[in-house]
Design a protein around this motif. Structure first.
Motif, PDB file in Angstrom:
ATOM      1  N   GLY A   1       0.788  -1.280  -0.053  1.00 48.60           N
ATOM      2  CA  GLY A   1       0.229   0.069  -0.018  1.00 48.60           C
ATOM      3  C   GLY A   1       0.734   1.332  -0.053  1.00 48.60           C
ATOM      4  N   LYS A   2       2.106   1.188   0.698  1.00 46.01           N
ATOM      5  CA  LYS A   2       2.841   2.316   0.622  1.00 46.01           C
ATOM      6  C   LYS A   2       3.518   2.638  -0.552  1.00 46.01           C
ATOM      7  CE  LYS A   2       6.763   4.235   3.434  1.00 46.01           C
ATOM      8  NZ  LYS A   2       7.517   4.134   4.803  1.00 46.01           N
ATOM      9  N   TYR A   3       4.215   1.384  -1.171  1.00 51.91           N
ATOM     10  CA  TYR A   3       4.881   1.159  -2.510  1.00 51.91           C
ATOM     11  C   TYR A   3       3.947   1.851  -3.398  1.00 51.91           C
ATOM     12  CZ  TYR A   3       7.582  -1.067  -6.207  1.00 51.91           C
ATOM     13  OH  TYR A   3       8.064  -1.509  -7.423  1.00 51.91           O
ATOM     14  N   LEU A   4       2.753   1.112  -3.650  1.00 52.57           N
ATOM     15  CA  LEU A   4       1.875   1.876  -4.627  1.00 52.57           C
ATOM     16  C   LEU A   4       1.643   3.375  -4.744  1.00 52.57           C
ATOM     17  CD1 LEU A   4      -0.460  -1.075  -4.952  1.00 52.57           C
ATOM     18  CD2 LEU A   4       1.498  -0.580  -6.467  1.00 52.57           C
ATOM     19  N   ILE A   5       1.815   3.928  -3.435  1.00 56.63           N
ATOM     20  CA  ILE A   5       1.575   5.719  -3.318  1.00 56.63           C
ATOM     21  C   ILE A   5       2.598   6.144  -4.195  1.00 56.63           C
ATOM     22  CG2 ILE A   5       1.660   7.524  -1.853  1.00 56.63           C
ATOM     23  CD1 ILE A   5       0.130   6.123   0.301  1.00 56.63           C
ATOM     24  N   ALA A   6       3.860   5.787  -4.212  1.00 55.87           N
ATOM     25  CA  ALA A   6       4.715   6.180  -4.942  1.00 55.87           C
ATOM     26  C   ALA A   6       4.487   5.959  -6.450  1.00 55.87           C
ATOM     27  CB  ALA A   6       6.214   5.734  -4.748  1.00 55.87           C
ATOM     28  N   THR A   7       4.203   4.788  -6.779  1.00 55.88           N
ATOM     29  CA  THR A   7       4.018   4.465  -8.365  1.00 55.88           C
ATOM     30  C   THR A   7       2.821   5.210  -8.729  1.00 55.88           C
ATOM     31  OG1 THR A   7       2.853   2.185  -7.838  1.00 55.88           O
ATOM     32  CG2 THR A   7       5.150   2.280  -8.194  1.00 55.88           C
ATOM     33  N   TYR A   8       1.696   4.905  -8.097  1.00 56.31           N
ATOM     34  CA  TYR A   8       0.301   5.420  -8.687  1.00 56.31           C
ATOM     35  C   TYR A   8       0.687   7.176  -8.567  1.00 56.31           C
ATOM     36  CZ  TYR A   8      -1.789   1.220  -9.214  1.00 56.31           C
ATOM     37  OH  TYR A   8      -2.222  -0.063  -9.766  1.00 56.31           O
ATOM     38  N   GLY A   9       1.375   7.672  -7.748  1.00 53.43           N
ATOM     39  CA  GLY A   9       1.823   9.215  -7.680  1.00 53.43           C
ATOM     40  C   GLY A   9       2.364   9.420  -8.940  1.00 53.43           C
ATOM     41  N   THR A  10       3.424   8.796  -9.244  1.00 52.55           N
ATOM     42  CA  THR A  10       4.183   8.833 -10.588  1.00 52.55           C
ATOM     43  C   THR A  10       3.279   8.885 -11.812  1.00 52.55           C
ATOM     44  OG1 THR A  10       5.978   7.598  -9.596  1.00 52.55           O
ATOM     45  CG2 THR A  10       6.078   7.957 -12.039  1.00 52.55           C
ATOM     46  N   PHE A  11       2.358   7.855 -11.728  1.00 50.28           N
ATOM     47  CA  PHE A  11       1.440   7.653 -12.855  1.00 50.28           C
ATOM     48  C   PHE A  11       0.626   8.941 -12.945  1.00 50.28           C
ATOM     49  CE2 PHE A  11      -2.960   5.687 -13.647  1.00 50.28           C
ATOM     50  CZ  PHE A  11      -2.931   5.522 -15.126  1.00 50.28           C
ATOM     51  N   GLY A  12       0.068   9.561 -11.916  1.00 59.60           N
ATOM     52  CA  GLY A  12      -0.876  10.577 -11.904  1.00 59.60           C
ATOM     53  C   GLY A  12      -0.138  11.730 -12.528  1.00 59.60           C
ATOM     54  N   VAL A  13       1.084  11.901 -11.908  1.00 61.00           N
ATOM     55  CA  VAL A  13       1.916  13.095 -12.363  1.00 61.00           C
ATOM     56  C   VAL A  13       1.925  12.940 -13.899  1.00 61.00           C
ATOM     57  CG1 VAL A  13       4.142  14.081 -12.183  1.00 61.00           C
ATOM     58  CG2 VAL A  13       3.222  13.658 -10.316  1.00 61.00           C
TER      59      VAL A  13
ATOM     60  N   MET B   1       3.582   3.247 -21.551  1.00 61.86           N
ATOM     61  CA  MET B   1       4.732   3.411 -20.697  1.00 61.86           C
ATOM     62  C   MET B   1       4.255   3.383 -18.965  1.00 61.86           C
ATOM     63  SD  MET B   1       6.821   7.111 -20.285  1.00 61.86           S
ATOM     64  CE  MET B   1       5.805   7.920 -19.614  1.00 61.86           C
ATOM     65  N   SER B   2       3.120   3.627 -18.686  1.00 59.64           N
ATOM     66  CA  SER B   2       2.942   3.394 -17.417  1.00 59.64           C
ATOM     67  C   SER B   2       2.925   1.954 -16.932  1.00 59.64           C
ATOM     68  CB  SER B   2       1.626   3.968 -16.970  1.00 59.64           C
ATOM     69  OG  SER B   2       1.580   5.118 -17.322  1.00 59.64           O
ATOM     70  N   PHE B   3       2.524   1.016 -17.657  1.00 58.84           N
ATOM     71  CA  PHE B   3       2.519  -0.323 -17.431  1.00 58.84           C
ATOM     72  C   PHE B   3       3.813  -0.865 -17.480  1.00 58.84           C
ATOM     73  CE2 PHE B   3       2.624  -4.527 -19.135  1.00 58.84           C
ATOM     74  CZ  PHE B   3       1.902  -5.359 -17.687  1.00 58.84           C
ATOM     75  N   LEU B   4       4.511  -0.557 -18.312  1.00 54.64           N
ATOM     76  CA  LEU B   4       6.013  -0.929 -18.666  1.00 54.64           C
ATOM     77  C   LEU B   4       7.022  -0.321 -17.726  1.00 54.64           C
ATOM     78  CD1 LEU B   4       6.164  -0.896 -22.495  1.00 54.64           C
ATOM     79  CD2 LEU B   4       5.939  -3.090 -21.063  1.00 54.64           C
ATOM     80  N   SER B   5       6.589   0.648 -17.017  1.00 54.94           N
ATOM     81  CA  SER B   5       7.501   1.322 -16.158  1.00 54.94           C
ATOM     82  C   SER B   5       7.295   0.684 -14.681  1.00 54.94           C
ATOM     83  CB  SER B   5       7.274   2.797 -16.081  1.00 54.94           C
ATOM     84  OG  SER B   5       7.691   3.299 -17.230  1.00 54.94           O
ATOM     85  N   GLY B   6       6.211  -0.184 -14.521  1.00 57.26           N
ATOM     86  CA  GLY B   6       6.137  -0.840 -13.516  1.00 57.26           C
ATOM     87  C   GLY B   6       5.176   0.203 -12.486  1.00 57.26           C
TER      88      GLY B   6
ATOM     89  N   ILE C   1      13.231  -3.129 -20.786  1.00 55.67           N
ATOM     90  CA  ILE C   1      12.630  -2.253 -21.270  1.00 55.67           C
ATOM     91  C   ILE C   1      12.443  -0.829 -20.202  1.00 55.67           C
ATOM     92  CG2 ILE C   1      10.472  -1.242 -22.510  1.00 55.67           C
ATOM     93  CD1 ILE C   1      10.091  -4.132 -23.332  1.00 55.67           C
ATOM     94  N   ALA C   2      12.149  -1.107 -19.061  1.00 54.23           N
ATOM     95  CA  ALA C   2      11.716  -0.142 -18.217  1.00 54.23           C
ATOM     96  C   ALA C   2      13.072   0.989 -18.195  1.00 54.23           C
ATOM     97  CB  ALA C   2      11.328  -0.539 -16.920  1.00 54.23           C
ATOM     98  N   LEU C   3      14.044   0.308 -18.259  1.00 51.83           N
ATOM     99  CA  LEU C   3      15.478   1.290 -17.968  1.00 51.83           C
ATOM    100  C   LEU C   3      15.527   2.351 -19.076  1.00 51.83           C
ATOM    101  CD1 LEU C   3      18.092  -1.904 -17.746  1.00 51.83           C
ATOM    102  CD2 LEU C   3      16.965   0.074 -15.962  1.00 51.83           C
ATOM    103  N   PHE C   4      14.707   2.250 -20.160  1.00 52.48           N
ATOM    104  CA  PHE C   4      14.492   3.405 -21.194  1.00 52.48           C
ATOM    105  C   PHE C   4      13.518   4.204 -20.922  1.00 52.48           C
ATOM    106  CE2 PHE C   4      16.960  -0.156 -22.844  1.00 52.48           C
ATOM    107  CZ  PHE C   4      18.398   0.183 -23.168  1.00 52.48           C
ATOM    108  N   LEU C   5      12.531   3.978 -20.037  1.00 58.68           N
ATOM    109  CA  LEU C   5      11.431   4.942 -19.936  1.00 58.68           C
ATOM    110  C   LEU C   5      11.548   5.867 -18.606  1.00 58.68           C
ATOM    111  CD1 LEU C   5       8.917   1.997 -20.188  1.00 58.68           C
ATOM    112  CD2 LEU C   5       9.561   3.776 -22.021  1.00 58.68           C
ATOM    113  N   PRO C   6      11.171   7.075 -18.858  1.00 60.39           N
ATOM    114  CA  PRO C   6      11.505   8.280 -17.935  1.00 60.39           C
ATOM    115  C   PRO C   6      10.412   7.785 -16.693  1.00 60.39           C
ATOM    116  CG  PRO C   6      10.366   9.132 -19.866  1.00 60.39           C
ATOM    117  CD  PRO C   6      10.799   7.740 -20.103  1.00 60.39           C
TER     118      PRO C   6
END
Lengths: 316, 254
Positions: free
Chosen positions: B55-67, B178-183, B198-203
């Motif tokens: 739940g904490k981990y996903l705050i960072a990733t969904y936060g990134t997704f939102g931004v 990009m969101s999916f492939l970036s994890g 692949i993710a290594l090449f995605l901002p």
């Protein structure tokens, strides 16, 4: 000290504008906008009106020739502050309210009109809080007009402000435009309605296929455009015909004489009385719009008519 | 002062303008929050192996997704529409400084980013799966909100090359894969090795790694490569956008 009143609000000098190297939008155009006047640039679609507007707004540069606004580059910051423009725009942000659009545009200018004055001048009373997307076509055009005048500009450029509007909405906007001109501001308006140019303009410049083909007062342009055209074979001299009553203009067109007139009956009677051998009579009867279209449609266009300094158009 | 006022007013109305468009707000703001409810609230009590709660981990990733969403859509779609349908030209006839147009959109994207991140904090705290200490929360915001700049630049590049009707589709084609492939939807370590490469090449991946790092959910190691990647990517996107801007100006002044 230069005299501010002697500076032309806007001018194009020998301007040619080509797009993509072969589409010629304007050919050797020279156009002056005089202070305190409303100049109408009248012509059919594709004549080059919008190109002329873009050059004067610094949205495009002439291929050759010069565009000047207040004797400076149209792109000068000072000119942007002194010029208001109403362009043909496909989509305006629809979720902003009328008052928000006006507030934002007013903030761009150093000396904007008070909000209430803008609302009154553009006839927006009662719809200030509506979103742009909720407005009728006429109301939308009035908002764009408000955005053009909110900076209290000295030069106002209106590109086909009433296109697509019904008669009532069109007349409504005319009222707003007229009121603005009465404050001594200079206006360039483009239109393809002769009626609109006649209703608003001090001076009309007719443009077709990128060239200026006639200019004069609305009355002059109207008489020219509203006249009938007579084509005859006659032995009478061109100068004699030109001197006849009711003849607006006469040109020699390969064996036949082409006469533009406000009264074809009178002219024909006179011609027949003077030349019994008159032959091949052809009268083109045209309404205002048709005559105007004939005048502006390429090959059949008569020689350029200039008025004012060179009175070739004979007013009767 | 006048210039500052114009920039702020432009930003204010940019925010109002998009806030009232459901087609903007629903996918960009609500989707990250809804996804978090599905995965962060429902499954978030699990522990990421050797790390924090999911739940904490996903705050960072969904936060990134939102931004990424608000930045790409706010720039890509609106610049393409306003450029292609004449509104930008109307603004160019006014004394508006062109910087106000771009800065306003960036501030708008950052404001929406803030809303999304705070929404995620609330969902995490309420569900108990993503309780983030205040200092970590501040750090996360300090990473994600400036992180918007890279994706504003990417959106600007799209906006200067896409047509007004195709921009939305093009942005979706970038945004979702990009969101999916970036994890950002499903944690990167769950995804196949090939995708991790692949993710290594995605901002999006690099921003999420910095975000995870500041809340103690990172893989360890230096943040510097991620930061450098984002700076270089931003420079490339801006260069592309500038080429489009020059092309437009060329059409106008050429």
């Amino acid at each position: 000290m230069r005299n501010i009143h002697s500076v032309l609000p806007a001018c194009l000098a020998n301007v040619t504008k080509t797009y993509d190297e072969h589409v010629v939008a304007l050919r050797e155009i020279s156009l002056d906008i005089h202070p305190g006047e409303l100049t109408a640039l009248l012509g059919p679609n594709g004549a080059g009106k919008t190109t002329a507007v873009k050059l004067l707004l610094g949205l495009a540069a002439p291929t050759t020739g010069i565009a000047r606004v207040f004797n400076a580059d149209p792109r000068d910051a000072a000119n942007r502050a002194r010029t208001g423009a109403m362009l043909q725009v496909a989509r305006v942000p629809e979720t902003l309210r009328v008052r928000e659009h006006i507030a934002l545009f007013s903030a761009y200018y150093p000396d904007p009109m008070p909000f209430a004055q803008v609302v009154a001048a553009a006839g927006l009373g009662g719809i200030e809080s509506k979103k742009f997307g909720e407005l009728s076509g006429g109301q939308k055009q009035r908002v764009l007009f408000a955005l053009a005048i909110c900076g209290n500009p000295d030069l106002l450029i209106l590109d086909e402000p009433t296109v697509g509007l019904d008669v009532e909405a069109r007349r409504g906007l005319w009222t707003q435009i007229r009121a603005f001109v009465e404050h001594g501001k200079s206006v360039l308006l483009t239109t393809h309605y002769l009626e609109e140019a006649d209703a608003l303009a001090d001076r009309v410049v007719v443009i077709a296929r990128g060239r200026i083909i006639a200019q004069g007062s609305p009355a002059e342009i109207k008489s020219h455009a509203s006249g009938k055209r007579i084509r005859v074979r006659t032995r009478l001299a061109l100068d004699e015909i030109r001197a006849l009553p009711f003849v607006t203009s006469a040109t020699n067109g390969g064996g036949t004489i082409e006469i533009t007139t406000a009264s074809s009956d009178e002219v024909l009677r006179t011609l027949l009385a003077r030349d019994a051998s008159l032959a091949d009579i052809e009268i083109t009867s045209a309404g205002l719009e048709e005559a105007f279209l004939a005048m502006t449609s390429g090959a059949q266009a008569p020689a350029p008519v200039r008025t004012g300094d060179a009175p070739v158009v004979h007013q009767k | 002062m006048k210039m500052l006022k114009i920039h702020l007013l432009e930003a204010k109305y940019e925010f109002f303008k998009v806030m009232r468009v459901p087609g903007f707000v629903v996918p960009t703001v609500l989707f990250p929050l809804i996804f978090y409810v599905f995965f962060g609230v429902a499954l978030g009590h699990q522990r990421v192996p050797g790390s924090v709660m999911l739940g904490k981990y996903l705050i960072a990733t969904y936060g990134t997704f939102g931004v990424i969403g608000v930045s790409l859509f706010g720039f890509g779609v609106y610049v393409a529409i306003e450029r292609g349908q004449g509104w930008l030209q109307v603004k160019r006839t006014t004394p508006m400084p062109i910087s106000a147009y771009f800065v306003a959109k960036m501030i708008m994207a950052m404001l929406f980013s803030t809303i999304i991140i705070i929404g995620l904090f609330i969902l995490g705290a309420v569900s108990g799966n993503g309780v983030i200490p205040i200092v970590e929360a501040m750090k996360l915001m300090a990473v994600l909100i400036p992180g918007a700049i890279t994706f504003c630049a990417a959106g600007l590049a799209v906006g200067y090359f896409a047509g007004p009707n195709s921009a939305s589709g093009i942005v979706n084609l970038i945004y979702i894969p990009m969101s999916f492939l970036s994890g950002l939807w499903i944690p990167i370590w769950v995804l196949p090795k090939a995708i991790q490469k692949i993710a290594l090449f995605l901002p999006g991946f690099h921003l999420s790694q910095i975000a995870l790092g500041v809340i103690g959910a990172g893989r360890g190691g230096s943040m510097l490569p991620h930061v450098i990647f984002l700076i270089v990517a931003t420079a490339i996107f801006l260069a592309i956008a500038y080429a489009g801007y020059r092309r437009d100006e060329g059409k106008m002044y050429g």
